[in-house]
Design a protein around this motif. Structure first.
Motif, PDB file in Angstrom:
ATOM      1  N   PHE A 172       1.420   8.008 -19.370  1.00 20.55           N
ATOM      2  CA  PHE A 172       0.524   7.279 -18.457  1.00 20.55           C
ATOM      3  C   PHE A 172       0.975   7.537 -17.028  1.00 20.55           C
ATOM      4  N   LEU A 173       0.071   8.066 -16.228  1.00 19.76           N
ATOM      5  CA  LEU A 173       0.360   8.375 -14.830  1.00 19.76           C
ATOM      6  C   LEU A 173      -0.582   7.573 -13.933  1.00 19.76           C
ATOM      7  N   CYS A 174      -0.063   7.136 -12.812  1.00 21.06           N
ATOM      8  CA  CYS A 174      -0.879   6.398 -11.839  1.00 21.06           C
ATOM      9  C   CYS A 174      -1.331   7.350 -10.740  1.00 21.06           C
ATOM     10  N   GLY A 175      -2.394   8.076 -11.034  1.00 23.32           N
ATOM     11  CA  GLY A 175      -2.969   8.964 -10.035  1.00 23.32           C
ATOM     12  C   GLY A 175      -3.842   8.211  -9.055  1.00 23.32           C
ATOM     13  N   ASP A 176      -4.623   8.956  -8.286  1.00 28.16           N
ATOM     14  CA  ASP A 176      -5.445   8.344  -7.243  1.00 28.16           C
ATOM     15  C   ASP A 176      -6.461   7.365  -7.818  1.00 28.16           C
ATOM     16  N   GLN A 177      -7.192   7.785  -8.862  1.00 25.54           N
ATOM     17  CA  GLN A 177      -8.222   6.915  -9.420  1.00 25.54           C
ATOM     18  C   GLN A 177      -7.604   5.684 -10.071  1.00 25.54           C
ATOM     19  N   TYR A 235       2.946   1.933  -7.712  1.00 26.27           N
ATOM     20  CA  TYR A 235       2.799   1.711  -9.144  1.00 26.27           C
ATOM     21  C   TYR A 235       3.687   2.633  -9.975  1.00 26.27           C
ATOM     22  N   VAL A 236       4.646   3.256  -9.345  1.00 27.00           N
ATOM     23  CA  VAL A 236       5.460   4.221 -10.074  1.00 27.00           C
ATOM     24  C   VAL A 236       6.205   3.577 -11.235  1.00 27.00           C
ATOM     25  N   GLN A 237       6.537   2.285 -11.117  1.00 25.00           N
ATOM     26  CA  GLN A 237       7.278   1.617 -12.198  1.00 25.00           C
ATOM     27  C   GLN A 237       6.429   1.413 -13.435  1.00 25.00           C
ATOM     28  N   LEU A 238       5.111   1.579 -13.319  1.00 25.31           N
ATOM     29  CA  LEU A 238       4.220   1.414 -14.466  1.00 25.31           C
ATOM     30  C   LEU A 238       4.023   2.707 -15.244  1.00 25.31           C
ATOM     31  N   GLU A 239       4.412   3.827 -14.679  1.00 32.84           N
ATOM     32  CA  GLU A 239       4.165   5.112 -15.312  1.00 32.84           C
ATOM     33  C   GLU A 239       5.055   5.312 -16.538  1.00 32.84           C
ATOM     34  N   HIS A 240       4.518   6.020 -17.492  1.00 33.14           N
ATOM     35  CA  HIS A 240       5.290   6.401 -18.679  1.00 33.14           C
ATOM     36  C   HIS A 240       5.340   7.922 -18.689  1.00 33.14           C
ATOM     37  N   ARG A 241       6.464   8.456 -18.238  1.00 39.59           N
ATOM     38  CA  ARG A 241       6.627   9.902 -18.109  1.00 39.59           C
ATOM     39  C   ARG A 241       7.036  10.543 -19.440  1.00 39.59           C
ATOM     40  N   ALA A 242       6.821  11.850 -19.507  1.00 36.69           N
ATOM     41  CA  ALA A 242       7.191  12.596 -20.705  1.00 36.69           C
ATOM     42  C   ALA A 242       8.700  12.724 -20.811  1.00 36.69           C
ATOM     43  N   VAL A 243       9.185  12.730 -22.033  1.00 34.12           N
ATOM     44  CA  VAL A 243      10.599  12.973 -22.323  1.00 34.12           C
ATOM     45  C   VAL A 243      10.681  14.254 -23.138  1.00 34.12           C
ATOM     46  N   ALA A 244      11.250  15.298 -22.549  1.00 31.06           N
ATOM     47  CA  ALA A 244      11.336  16.586 -23.234  1.00 31.06           C
ATOM     48  C   ALA A 244      12.180  16.462 -24.494  1.00 31.06           C
ATOM     49  N   GLN A 245      11.689  17.059 -25.578  1.00 30.89           N
ATOM     50  CA  GLN A 245      12.413  16.985 -26.832  1.00 30.89           C
ATOM     51  C   GLN A 245      12.062  18.174 -27.706  1.00 30.89           C
ATOM     52  N   ASN A 303       0.814  -1.222   0.000  1.00 30.97           N
ATOM     53  CA  ASN A 303       0.000   0.000   0.000  1.00 30.97           C
ATOM     54  C   ASN A 303       0.841   1.264   0.000  1.00 30.97           C
ATOM     55  N   SER A 304       2.075   1.183  -0.468  1.00 29.06           N
ATOM     56  CA  SER A 304       2.931   2.366  -0.552  1.00 29.06           C
ATOM     57  C   SER A 304       2.349   3.351  -1.566  1.00 29.06           C
ATOM     58  N   PRO A 305       2.454   4.653  -1.315  1.00 25.94           N
ATOM     59  CA  PRO A 305       1.930   5.647  -2.275  1.00 25.94           C
ATOM     60  C   PRO A 305       2.551   5.531  -3.661  1.00 25.94           C
ATOM     61  N   ASP A 306       3.791   5.074  -3.734  1.00 26.83           N
ATOM     62  CA  ASP A 306       4.463   4.950  -5.035  1.00 26.83           C
ATOM     63  C   ASP A 306       4.524   3.502  -5.516  1.00 26.83           C
TER      64      ASP A 306
END
Length: 451
Positions: free
Chosen positions: A51-56, A19-29, A14-17
């Motif tokens: 793709f971000l893992c927010g609360d919902q 699912y952080v390994q599932l996120e696909h963050r933006a890469v500035a370009q 139940n850690s807040p992070d």
């Protein structure tokens, strides 16, 4: 206590992070090129990957994993229980659990949620040794998509027929399709042996809208339910509405349990974080502060992720075409993009949803979840709208009462024609006994009409 290898894949903590390994963050370009249209396609493709893992999203992932955990606790409580099932004619037993449906508006991110589950559970494949059986594979879930076909052989075949696919999912040999009874029996044995607790089924929109397609969708779901693992399928509201026309016993098997992925709320941190992440892809072009335009973006998109991406790409394109390659995206570009013909399919849905949120019942039913009842929050919106309208009419009557006869005569000529109303008040009778929220709101609305 020795850990249960069949249960472990579904335990995430139940850690807040978590699912952080599932996120696909933006890469500035820096998106370069002479063609604005080609650069816009690159920007759109990059934004759709975010793709971000927010609360919902995190809550829904928790609930989906809980389905697998519960099934594992029921059928994989001990090695003896597993070994005994391997040699039974019906390895999962006689009972079958109903399916669970994940639904929501098109473009809210249901398929991305399935991809996140595939990434999570796909990384948790393992092996276990049992007496007489070494290196039994533990495959937590099977993932299927109707994009790949709508027959049992196309859906189950890659999982149960050896050498049908390579480890990368590429077909490497052609085999004759198995008969349905044989395929289902094989799927029951393989899924029980491999510890499969969930079957995920996505892309139901690839079934057409014909009446025959409704029967096909129901048949596929019932056949997959007969295999043994829990079935979780993704469906838009239009399919849900069609399935509701099926027989009662079928509805009980596929519509009783459902989860809904809703658009992000305007004041949610999830929506603001999503905008911030999208604009990080091209920071040289999106210089505005996300919190400044968040309200406008939500009003133009209803919080639907696909609409947000399309609006930002259209605004980027508008700025580059009208002010040059170095132009920043501004609020005026967002407004122009919203009014553009390319955004029209999204705009019509967004405006319909907003009108419905304030009480308009004239809306395409495919935009509404037919399984969801009105929530207390929506009642508050309707009640507040009625209160505001009530107060406005009261204030108008007070102002008119302060006018002289000549001023009142001039006002009556300027004002639009109104239906004649009696000068004396009316008494509205409340229903005897306990009144529902709906009846009170209705009486309140009719009371306001009489002022």
């Amino acid at each position: 206590m020795k850990s249960n290898p069949w249960l472990a894949p579904y335990l995430i903590g139940n850690s807040p992070d978590r699912y952080v390994q599932l996120e696909h963050r933006a890469v500035a370009q820096s998106i370069k090129g002479e063609s604005i249209a080609a650069r816009a396609e690159v920007l759109r493709a990059q934004m759709r990957e975010v793709f971000l893992c927010g609360d919902q999203t995190s809550l829904l992932l928790d609930q989906l994993l809980a389905i697998g955990e519960g099934h594992a606790l029921t059928h994989y409580g001990s090695s003896q229980q597993v070994l005994g099932a391997l040699y039974r004619q019906n390895p999962w037993g006689d009972g079958a659990q109903p399916a669970l449906m994940l639904t929501g508006l098109a473009g809210t991110g249901k398929t991305q949620l399935m991809q996140a589950m595939r990434c999570l559970l796909g990384a948790r494949v393992g092996c276990v040794d049992l007496p007489g059986h070494r290196n039994l594979e533990i495959q937590p879930a099977w993932f299927m998509s109707l994009r790949e076909g709508n027959t049992l052989n196309s859906l189950l075949g890659p999982w149960v027929i050896p050498n049908r696919t390579s480890s990368e999912g590429v077909e490497i040999s052609k085999k004759k399709d198995l008969k349905q009874a044989h395929l289902l029996q094989l799927a029951r044995r393989v899924s029980r042996r491999d510890g499969v607790c969930i079957i995920f089924l996505d892309e139901f929109q690839f079934i057409t809208n014909s009446p025959q397609a409704n029967a096909l969708a129901m048949t596929l779901l019932l056949q997959l339910l007969s295999v043994g693992p829990r079935v979780i399928y993704v469906a838009n509201y239009s399919l849900v509405r069609r399935l509701m026309n099926r027989r009662q016993e079928d509805r009980h098997r596929v519509l009783v349990n459902h989860l809904e992925l809703q658009p992000d709320a305007m004041d949610s941190a999830d929506f603001l974080n999503y905008i911030r992440e999208l604009t990080r892809i091209a920071p040289a072009d999106f210089r505005f502060e996300p919190q400044v335009v968040a309200s406008l973006l939500h009003r133009y998109t209803y919080g639907i992720k696909r609409a947000v991406v399309e609006l930002l790409v259209s605004a980027w394109t508008h700025g580059k075409i009208h002010r040059g390659a170095q132009a920043d995206v501004t609020e005026s570009d967002l407004k122009a993009a919203y009014a553009s013909s390319g955004y029209m399919p999204f705009r019509s849905d967004v405006e319909a949803l907003w009108r419905h949120s304030v009480g308009d019942k004239n809306i395409n039913p495919d935009l509404l979840n037919p399984l969801r009842f009105e929530t207390p929050e929506s009642n508050v919106v309707v009640a507040q709208a009625a209160i505001n309208d009530f107060n406005r009419r009261v204030n108008e009557r007070h102002v008119e009462g302060m006018l002289t006869s000549s001023e009142r005569e001039v006002l009556s000529k300027l004002a639009p024609s109104r239906k004649a109303s009696p000068s004396v008040g009316k008494v509205r009778r409340l229903p005897v006994g306990a009144a529902s929220k709906e009846s009170l709101l209705d009486v309140f609305s009719r009371l306001g009409d009489d002022l």
